[in-house]
Design an enzyme around this catalytic site. Structure first.
Site, PDB file in Angstrom:
ATOM      1  CG  ASP A 126      11.444 -20.887   9.672  1.00 54.17           C
ATOM      2  OD1 ASP A 126      11.815 -21.687   9.077  1.00 54.17           O
ATOM      3  OD2 ASP A 126      10.577 -20.795  10.737  1.00 54.17           O
ATOM      4  CB  ILE A 127      14.991 -22.454   5.210  1.00 51.84           C
ATOM      5  CG1 ILE A 127      16.095 -21.295   5.359  1.00 51.84           C
ATOM      6  CG2 ILE A 127      14.945 -22.856   3.721  1.00 51.84           C
ATOM      7  CD1 ILE A 127      15.931 -20.153   4.554  1.00 51.84           C
ATOM      8  CE  LYS A 138       1.417 -24.444  -6.848  1.00 50.50           C
ATOM      9  NZ  LYS A 138       2.717 -24.597  -7.540  1.00 50.50           N
ATOM     10  CG  HIS A 277      -6.415  22.301   9.204  1.00 46.72           C
ATOM     11  ND1 HIS A 277      -7.362  21.080   9.161  1.00 46.72           N
ATOM     12  CD2 HIS A 277      -7.085  23.039   9.678  1.00 46.72           C
ATOM     13  CE1 HIS A 277      -8.429  21.436   9.400  1.00 46.72           C
ATOM     14  NE2 HIS A 277      -8.551  22.680   9.705  1.00 46.72           N
ATOM     15  N   GLY A 306     -10.273  23.968  19.116  1.00 46.27           N
ATOM     16  CA  GLY A 306     -10.186  22.509  18.403  1.00 46.27           C
ATOM     17  C   GLY A 306      -8.925  22.010  17.891  1.00 46.27           C
TER      18      GLY A 306
END
Length: 516
Positions: A126-127, A138, A277, A306
């Site tokens: 897209d332009i 802006k 870990h 765990g």
């Protein structure tokens, strides 16, 4: 803030746009639109002014030229508090545009299609859309810019209340620039990945990441954290997993789940890994999933408590029953039997993660990123395990078939263990793991200390070459009969001499697997 009087709407994603436009029109907002969006709104009963009628300039070049016109961009960019801007609009018949609702050509969806050609990709860049979005962003104090359908309801609420607040305009401005920045980075990434030379790293790295969720905290409670996903992640990557039950995933959970999944998906046979870990503390493979899980757990049952579990096959009810006898944090697998889900339901805190696809191969064009202070290290992913034809028997004694298969199994596991990594294995079971030690011989000794079975007749895998013969002597002392490593040390002759003295078979892979 001034009320919204005129809106320009042109969207590729038409989710909710008709309903949004209907409500805008009810408040008296005039709507400009283009192409398919204009057709949709008209069919829905919304009065629309075609942009080409407003500019007096037709759409052309297959729609490439339609909004790139001063009457469009002048209406967006003009500051209402600057008299010269206001006079320029009056002199040139430019009407102020107060609301810009744009989302861009579906470049991401287009390039995600397997049969997408370069020509298709280029046509979906897209332009005009990004130009209008940036113009509106802006000038956000005078113009509201919306790029996400999720913001429609808020905009309607504030429009009906009289005006869109400056706070909302400012937030939408930020979102708009993030939207166009991501869009440009998608294009840059696509064009970079099309290059055939993997050593070609772009001068500017633009990797788009989209926030998925905020996490409770990071590695430690005083650190904040969030999860982001890259554009078009593979179905076989952990960010694509669906959480079926359990507590919210933590930062550390994601890291360990990824480690578990990346390990088990390396195996063709059924495999299970237990991660603690980021390091595996137990790995096994075999046709009997329940047996493989028990074997993996018994490698280091203390560390397995765990832990995070990974399976490369759907979890059976029998395996689930055994898993739930002890505390585990999470389980990741390609699926779960219905009865297994019922058993896990009794452990509501256990996170269950279902992967949409196993995926035996990785996209080598994707980068592996590591953050350092003030910079970023970028490398290709370690997608190579070993090349069968490059396995070289370098010892006097050749390994038998059982030893060779055990070495290949141990080598795969070594790839996923923090360096320095030493693995002891036998009969497709891990016996001991030594990870992350500062010297290789220390890893060899730690692996012996962790072993809960005799090492006699087992094999050793080392993720990198042996700098001295001491690790070979340590292995021989504990009954190891075959060793696999990359080779390449300046002391390879010394290492081979040690193997010969102990009648150990040795194989060099020619491939190193440091993991830092």
């Amino acid at each position: 803030m001034e009320p919204i009087q005129r809106a320009l709407i042109s969207v590729s994603d038409k989710t909710g746009i008709l309903e949004f436009a209907i409500e805008l029109q009810k408040t008296g907002v005039e709507i400009l639109s283009t192409g398919g969006t204009a057709d949709l709104l008209r069919k829905g009963g919304v009065p629309v002014i075609q942009v080409s009628d407003y500019t007096g300039f037709p759409e052309m070049m297959d729609g490439r030229i339609k909004t790139l016109h001063p009457r469009v961009h002048g209406g967006i960019l003009a500051r209402r508090d600057v008299p010269a801007h206001v006079k320029a609009m009056e002199d040139h018949g430019i009407r102020p545009i107060d609301l810009v609702v744009i989302n861009l050509y579906p470049f991401e969806a287009t390039v995600a299609q397997k049969d997408c050609s370069l020509e298709d990709a280029i046509e979906n860049i897209d332009i005009g859309g990004p130009a209008m979005v940036r113009s509106a962003a802006k000038n956000f104090k005078d113009v509201v810019v919306v790029v996400n359908p999720s913001d429609y309801s808020l905009i309607l609420e504030e429009v009906k209340a009289g005006a869109v607040t400056l706070e909302t305009r400012s937030r939408l401005c930020r979102n708009a620039f993030a939207h166009t920045a991501r869009y440009d980075s998608l294009i840059s990434t696509y064009l970079t990945e099309r290059r055939q030379d993997e050593s070609d790293y772009p001068p500017l790295l633009n990797q788009p990441f989209e926030k998925v969720q905020e996490l409770r905290y990071g590695e430690n409670p005083h650190q904040s954290a969030a999860l982001y996903k890259e554009s078009s992640p593979l179905p076989s990557e952990i960010v694509s997993a669906q959480q079926l039950q359990g507590k919210e995933l933590s930062f550390n959970n994601f890291i360990d789940l990824n480690a578990a999944w990346e390990l088990v998906k390396e195996f063709d046979k059924g495999a299970v890994a237990i991660i603690k870990h980021t390091n595996p503390c137990g790995v096994a493979q075999g046709e009997n999933q329940l047996k493989a899980f028990i074997v993996a757990r018994e490698v280091d049952p203390t560390s397995a408590f765990g832990g995070i579990l990974g399976f490369n096959q759907p979890v059976t009810a029998k395996t689930a029953e055994e898993i739930t006898k002890n505390f585990v944090e999470a389980v990741v697998a390609p699926g779960f039997e219905p009865e297994a889900l019922k058993l896990f339901a009794a452990k509501k805190n256990v996170r269950l993660m279902k992967m949409p696809e196993l995926g035996s191969t990785q996209d080598t064009r994707k980068f592996d990123l590591k953050r350092i202070g003030g910079g970023l290290l970028v490398q290709s992913r370690d997608s190579l395990t070993y090349v069968e034809g490059q396995l070289k028997v370098v010892s006097e004694r050749k390994p038998d078939d059982r030893e060779m298969e055990d070495m290949k199994f141990a080598w795969i596991v070594a790839k996923h263990v923090k360096s320095n990594a030493i693995i002891y294995a036998k009969d497709q079971e891990i016996i001991g793991i030594g990870a992350g030690q500062m010297s290789r011989v220390d890893s060899a000794r730690v692996a012996v200390e962790k072993a809960r079975k005799p090492l006699q007749g087992g094999v050793m895998a080392s993720d990198a070459f042996f700098p001295f013969r001491d690790s070979i002597d340590e292995a021989a002392k504990n009954g190891i009969t075959a060793i696999i490593s990359p080779g390449g040390s300046i002391r390879d002759e010394e290492v081979l001499q040690a193997a010969s003295e102990h009648n150990i078979a040795m194989v060099f892979t020619g491939t190193r697997h440091f993991k830092h």
